[in-house]
Scaffold this motif. Sequence first.
Motif, PDB file in Angstrom:
ATOM      1  N   GLY A  35       0.810  -1.223   0.000  1.00 32.05           N
ATOM      2  CA  GLY A  35       0.000   0.000   0.000  1.00 32.05           C
ATOM      3  C   GLY A  35       0.835   1.260   0.000  1.00 32.05           C
ATOM      4  O   GLY A  35       0.506   2.237  -0.673  1.00 32.05           O
ATOM      5  N   HIS A  36       1.941   1.245   0.735  1.00 28.07           N
ATOM      6  CA  HIS A  36       2.803   2.427   0.779  1.00 28.07           C
ATOM      7  C   HIS A  36       3.717   2.520  -0.437  1.00 28.07           C
ATOM      8  O   HIS A  36       4.283   3.579  -0.707  1.00 28.07           O
ATOM      9  N   HIS A  37       3.849   1.429  -1.172  1.00 28.19           N
ATOM     10  CA  HIS A  37       4.612   1.489  -2.425  1.00 28.19           C
ATOM     11  C   HIS A  37       3.750   2.057  -3.537  1.00 28.19           C
ATOM     12  O   HIS A  37       4.229   2.855  -4.354  1.00 28.19           O
ATOM     13  N   SER A  38       2.449   1.662  -3.571  1.00 26.46           N
ATOM     14  CA  SER A  38       1.555   2.131  -4.634  1.00 26.46           C
ATOM     15  C   SER A  38       0.132   1.684  -4.341  1.00 26.46           C
ATOM     16  O   SER A  38      -0.106   0.504  -4.074  1.00 26.46           O
ATOM     17  N   THR A  39      -0.833   2.625  -4.397  1.00 26.04           N
ATOM     18  CA  THR A  39      -2.245   2.266  -4.216  1.00 26.04           C
ATOM     19  C   THR A  39      -2.723   1.384  -5.362  1.00 26.04           C
ATOM     20  O   THR A  39      -3.553   0.494  -5.179  1.00 26.04           O
ATOM     21  N   THR A  40      -2.188   1.598  -6.562  1.00 23.49           N
ATOM     22  CA  THR A  40      -2.548   0.768  -7.717  1.00 23.49           C
ATOM     23  C   THR A  40      -2.130  -0.674  -7.484  1.00 23.49           C
ATOM     24  O   THR A  40      -2.893  -1.623  -7.746  1.00 23.49           O
ATOM     25  N   GLU A  41      -0.916  -0.869  -6.948  1.00 22.27           N
ATOM     26  CA  GLU A  41      -0.453  -2.226  -6.642  1.00 22.27           C
ATOM     27  C   GLU A  41      -1.273  -2.853  -5.520  1.00 22.27           C
ATOM     28  O   GLU A  41      -1.509  -4.070  -5.521  1.00 22.27           O
ATOM     29  N   LEU A  42      -1.727  -2.040  -4.570  1.00 20.42           N
ATOM     30  CA  LEU A  42      -2.574  -2.537  -3.492  1.00 20.42           C
ATOM     31  C   LEU A  42      -3.889  -3.078  -4.060  1.00 20.42           C
ATOM     32  O   LEU A  42      -4.362  -4.140  -3.659  1.00 20.42           O
ATOM     33  N   ALA A  43      -4.463  -2.357  -5.023  1.00 22.14           N
ATOM     34  CA  ALA A  43      -5.701  -2.809  -5.660  1.00 22.14           C
ATOM     35  C   ALA A  43      -5.459  -4.101  -6.439  1.00 22.14           C
ATOM     36  O   ALA A  43      -6.278  -5.028  -6.406  1.00 22.14           O
ATOM     37  N   GLU A 118      -8.287  -1.628 -16.176  1.00 20.57           N
ATOM     38  CA  GLU A 118      -7.230  -1.923 -17.141  1.00 20.57           C
ATOM     39  C   GLU A 118      -5.843  -1.622 -16.596  1.00 20.57           C
ATOM     40  O   GLU A 118      -4.875  -2.336 -16.891  1.00 20.57           O
ATOM     41  N   GLU A 119      -5.732  -0.559 -15.768  1.00 21.80           N
ATOM     42  CA  GLU A 119      -4.415  -0.159 -15.277  1.00 21.80           C
ATOM     43  C   GLU A 119      -3.821  -1.167 -14.285  1.00 21.80           C
ATOM     44  O   GLU A 119      -2.627  -1.119 -13.965  1.00 21.80           O
ATOM     45  N   LEU A 120      -4.639  -2.102 -13.803  1.00 21.81           N
ATOM     46  CA  LEU A 120      -4.139  -3.089 -12.837  1.00 21.81           C
ATOM     47  C   LEU A 120      -3.495  -4.305 -13.499  1.00 21.81           C
ATOM     48  O   LEU A 120      -2.696  -5.005 -12.869  1.00 21.81           O
ATOM     49  N   LEU A 121      -3.841  -4.600 -14.743  1.00 20.46           N
ATOM     50  CA  LEU A 121      -3.410  -5.845 -15.388  1.00 20.46           C
ATOM     51  C   LEU A 121      -1.892  -6.021 -15.456  1.00 20.46           C
ATOM     52  O   LEU A 121      -1.402  -7.139 -15.244  1.00 20.46           O
ATOM     53  N   PRO A 122      -1.084  -4.983 -15.736  1.00 24.95           N
ATOM     54  CA  PRO A 122       0.371  -5.189 -15.748  1.00 24.95           C
ATOM     55  C   PRO A 122       0.945  -5.604 -14.397  1.00 24.95           C
ATOM     56  O   PRO A 122       2.024  -6.201 -14.336  1.00 24.95           O
ATOM     57  N   TYR A 123       0.243  -5.286 -13.301  1.00 25.19           N
ATOM     58  CA  TYR A 123       0.678  -5.701 -11.967  1.00 25.19           C
ATOM     59  C   TYR A 123       0.102  -7.067 -11.601  1.00 25.19           C
ATOM     60  O   TYR A 123       0.730  -7.854 -10.894  1.00 25.19           O
ATOM     61  N   ILE A 124      -1.125  -7.325 -12.054  1.00 25.73           N
ATOM     62  CA  ILE A 124      -1.807  -8.570 -11.712  1.00 25.73           C
ATOM     63  C   ILE A 124      -1.087  -9.778 -12.298  1.00 25.73           C
ATOM     64  O   ILE A 124      -0.855 -10.781 -11.607  1.00 25.73           O
ATOM     65  N   GLY A 181      20.809  -3.737  -2.129  1.00 25.31           N
ATOM     66  CA  GLY A 181      21.261  -4.125  -3.460  1.00 25.31           C
ATOM     67  C   GLY A 181      20.281  -4.970  -4.248  1.00 25.31           C
ATOM     68  O   GLY A 181      20.561  -5.352  -5.396  1.00 25.31           O
ATOM     69  N   MET A 182      19.124  -5.299  -3.657  1.00 16.75           N
ATOM     70  CA  MET A 182      18.116  -6.078  -4.371  1.00 16.75           C
ATOM     71  C   MET A 182      17.362  -5.186  -5.359  1.00 16.75           C
ATOM     72  O   MET A 182      17.240  -3.983  -5.145  1.00 16.75           O
ATOM     73  N   PRO A 183      16.818  -5.757  -6.438  1.00 17.74           N
ATOM     74  CA  PRO A 183      16.035  -4.946  -7.381  1.00 17.74           C
ATOM     75  C   PRO A 183      14.702  -4.522  -6.757  1.00 17.74           C
ATOM     76  O   PRO A 183      14.122  -5.265  -5.952  1.00 17.74           O
ATOM     77  N   GLU A 184      14.221  -3.335  -7.100  1.00 23.22           N
ATOM     78  CA  GLU A 184      12.919  -2.859  -6.621  1.00 23.22           C
ATOM     79  C   GLU A 184      11.836  -3.491  -7.488  1.00 23.22           C
ATOM     80  O   GLU A 184      11.592  -3.068  -8.616  1.00 23.22           O
ATOM     81  N   MET A 185      11.174  -4.522  -6.955  1.00 26.46           N
ATOM     82  CA  MET A 185      10.232  -5.316  -7.740  1.00 26.46           C
ATOM     83  C   MET A 185       8.772  -5.009  -7.420  1.00 26.46           C
ATOM     84  O   MET A 185       7.869  -5.515  -8.082  1.00 26.46           O
ATOM     85  N   GLY A 186       8.527  -4.192  -6.391  1.00 23.20           N
ATOM     86  CA  GLY A 186       7.152  -3.853  -6.047  1.00 23.20           C
ATOM     87  C   GLY A 186       6.328  -5.077  -5.693  1.00 23.20           C
ATOM     88  O   GLY A 186       6.767  -5.971  -4.960  1.00 23.20           O
ATOM     89  N   LEU A 187       5.109  -5.159  -6.249  1.00 27.74           N
ATOM     90  CA  LEU A 187       4.181  -6.238  -5.936  1.00 27.74           C
ATOM     91  C   LEU A 187       4.761  -7.613  -6.295  1.00 27.74           C
ATOM     92  O   LEU A 187       4.604  -8.582  -5.542  1.00 27.74           O
ATOM     93  N   VAL A 260     -16.689  -5.808  -6.220  1.00 22.97           N
ATOM     94  CA  VAL A 260     -16.065  -4.582  -5.711  1.00 22.97           C
ATOM     95  C   VAL A 260     -15.202  -3.948  -6.800  1.00 22.97           C
ATOM     96  O   VAL A 260     -15.147  -2.723  -6.937  1.00 22.97           O
ATOM     97  N   GLY A 261     -14.533  -4.778  -7.611  1.00 27.92           N
ATOM     98  CA  GLY A 261     -13.719  -4.261  -8.712  1.00 27.92           C
ATOM     99  C   GLY A 261     -14.525  -3.441  -9.697  1.00 27.92           C
ATOM    100  O   GLY A 261     -13.997  -2.509 -10.321  1.00 27.92           O
ATOM    101  N   TRP A 262     -15.817  -3.750  -9.824  1.00 31.47           N
ATOM    102  CA  TRP A 262     -16.683  -2.958 -10.713  1.00 31.47           C
ATOM    103  C   TRP A 262     -16.865  -1.536 -10.190  1.00 31.47           C
ATOM    104  O   TRP A 262     -17.237  -0.637 -10.949  1.00 31.47           O
ATOM    105  N   LEU A 263     -16.615  -1.343  -8.889  1.00 33.28           N
ATOM    106  CA  LEU A 263     -16.768  -0.014  -8.280  1.00 33.28           C
ATOM    107  C   LEU A 263     -15.514   0.842  -8.415  1.00 33.28           C
ATOM    108  O   LEU A 263     -15.531   2.018  -8.064  1.00 33.28           O
ATOM    109  N   GLY A 264     -14.383   0.254  -8.894  1.00 32.58           N
ATOM    110  CA  GLY A 264     -13.164   1.032  -9.119  1.00 32.58           C
ATOM    111  C   GLY A 264     -12.033   0.673  -8.170  1.00 32.58           C
ATOM    112  O   GLY A 264     -12.195  -0.113  -7.223  1.00 32.58           O
ATOM    113  N   SER A 265     -10.872   1.288  -8.408  1.00 30.71           N
ATOM    114  CA  SER A 265      -9.652   0.963  -7.665  1.00 30.71           C
ATOM    115  C   SER A 265      -9.724   1.351  -6.198  1.00 30.71           C
ATOM    116  O   SER A 265      -9.172   0.670  -5.336  1.00 30.71           O
TER     117      SER A 265
END
Length: 441
Positions: A35-43, A118-124, A181-187, A260-265
Amino acid sequence: MNWTHYRALLTLGIPIVIGQIGVIILGFADTLMIGHHSTTELAAASFVNNMFNLAIIFSTGFSYGLTPVVGSLFGQGKSHAVGKALKSSLAANTMLAFIVCLVMGILYLNVGSLGQPEELLPYIRPYFLVLLTSLPFVLWFNGFKQFTDGITDTKVSMWILLSGNILNIIGNYLLIYGKLGMPEMGLTGAGVSTLISRILMVIAYLVLFFGTSRYRVFREGFKRNALDKAEFKLLNKLGWPIAGQMGMETASFSLSAIMVGWLGSTALATYQIMIAVSQVCFMMYYGMGAAVSVRISNFYGQNNLVSVRKTANIGFHIILAMIVCTSIPIFLLRHQIGGWFTNDQAVSLMVAQVIIPFLLYQFGDGLQINFANALRGIADVRPMLLFSFIAYFVISLPASYLFGFVCDWGIIGIWMAFPFGLTSAGIMYYLRFRYKTRKEL
């Protein structure tokens, strides 16, 4: 004396609860860090985790078929037979791992057709694949855990779970944010950390079972006996109804997540936070419920039905006390909880509103957990399939759509359906358990 039963159940159950708390802490840490890395990734995590929670809880339910078998054999002092049952359980769990991975793979190929933003698919997509790889290790771990819990050695799974989850949290920090030294991989980094920890927990069980004297007598039964086809069939006969019951319960949450996804991020991020909060309560109650199942299966193997009934009632008393202890602080902190996970004010406000229907279903959740485990302890699992279908597919899911979209209450309406589903399931399980144990007395 009832106090003897309280003490024995708490002694057995507290290590399981502590192990479950480790899982809870991991869920919180995952959600906080993502959540603190990205709200989009949290969704995105909300959507994927809810799909995998369904697969994992279904699989965990299947492994619970071992509990009444091991508990009854252990209650009768048949240690070699317990080792043989573990062998059959691991074979059955391996078969299920193949089936579940195949189903989840098909779901992955169709993930773009489920109406998610649509914006979630690259993370999903990458997160989904990493968690898919980890699924077989969850099933093998479950097989060993039900074995050690069934012989009342509950501290082993507690320590393995706590250690594995600590490693997972450390891995999350390193891989989500790219530290040391690890890569920042997010979700995706959170998924990789989960995979590594699940592999290590299975290895820990393998080392303990095959490399120490602690389980020698069970290991002899495991090694000496070929796979017992009759026992394999029995575990499937018990495991599939339990998996179906737990799967339908989880499906009511997972399919609600799609709504819930139909209601948005924003709504989906709120849902993920509430699932993390919900798991705090669910996993603690379930830890005690697992102890109820083990104690009941031991007494049932000894044909001591008076203690079977007494254990179920005492287990519910303990879970009621746990409900009070968890619900009060959650209610008092309802305006602060959202801010622990994200800086998004809209999400925090929505979390505070959803906590009210969440608190309404705690009694029903405790009731269904306790008496579902009581029924597992006496190996009366098939009727729970029908009860679950009625509670979650006939009552809960239609109510979610009705309250959320027809009444236009949004995410609050979707969550308002859960008290109806969980409480109705709990009442049906309780009535079935009372009928079966009175009938046999």
